[in-house]
Write an enzyme that holds these catalytic residues in place. Structure first.
Site, mmCIF file in Angstrom:
data_model
loop_
_atom_site.group_PDB
_atom_site.id
_atom_site.type_symbol
_atom_site.label_atom_id
_atom_site.label_comp_id
_atom_site.label_asym_id
_atom_site.label_seq_id
_atom_site.Cartn_x
_atom_site.Cartn_y
_atom_site.Cartn_z
ATOM 1 N N HIS A 158 51.301 -17.137 32.872
ATOM 2 C CA HIS A 158 52.027 -18.386 33.138
ATOM 3 C C HIS A 158 53.268 -18.393 32.249
ATOM 4 C CE1 HIS A 158 50.904 -20.293 29.344
ATOM 5 N NE2 HIS A 158 49.668 -19.828 29.539
ATOM 6 N N GLU A 197 42.015 -19.836 31.167
ATOM 7 C CA GLU A 197 42.041 -19.264 29.823
ATOM 8 C C GLU A 197 40.648 -19.389 29.211
ATOM 9 O OE1 GLU A 197 42.752 -17.290 27.412
ATOM 10 O OE2 GLU A 197 44.803 -17.964 27.041
#
Length: 172
Positions: free
Chosen positions: A10, A79
């Site tokens: 990201h 994550e």
């Protein structure tokens, strides 16, 4: 025909710029990150489908990339859950190597991220054979991909410095 998986992190967040480990918190792209997301879109025009983590920073990266292909969010691309350390300064997560098999307090281990990623890859192999798949996710997911697809030791990839680059390409 083999499937090509392109992994991109990201774009840069406000937390990244401040040295914060966002973990399972949503996160928000910074001004630099919004520009990086546009650049990601420019370099990844030739993909068939995009998958991202369901965390806001990954979704926002894909939205700003402006790719005109289907985009699916998948919780398995999150994550690592740092548990009590989500949103804390990055140095508090050290030594990360200690968390390969032992979960963060109230969170998960990196090995658990590998298992979520393994499940995701099984679906990609089954449903997107011969396609070019873009994945936008987080550092722990790249470590999982390096372990599962490049057959590197999980301990080695977790211990190595994270050197950003414009994507990693894998055969699935």
């Amino acid at each position: 025909m083999p499937t090509t998986l392109i992994y991109e992190t990201h774009a840069t967040t406000l937390d990244n710029e401040q040295g914060i480990a966002t973990g399972w918190l949503p996160g928000e792209l910074s001004a630099a990150g919004r520009q990086e997301a546009v650049e990601l879109g420019a370099r990844r025009q030739n993909v068939d489908v995009v998958f991202s983590s369901d965390l806001r920073r990954a979704v926002q990266t894909v939205e700003l990339a402006g790719l005109e292909v289907p985009h699916f969010v998948d919780w398995r691309l999150r994550e690592c859950n740092y548990g009590e350390l989500n949103g804390r300064p990055r140095p508090e997560l050290e030594p990360r190597l200690a968390r390969v098999d032992v979960p963060f307090p109230g969170g998960q281990s990196y090995r658990e991220v590998v298992e979520s990623t393994r499940s995701f890859l099984g679906d990609i192999r089954r449903l997107y054979d011969g396609s070019t798949v873009l994945v936008v996710a987080h550092s722990a997911n790249r470590w999982a991909l390096q372990h599962l697809l490049a057959e590197e030791s999980l301990e080695d990839v977790v211990a190595a410095p994270f050197d950003w680059q414009p994507g990693w390409i894998y055969g699935v």
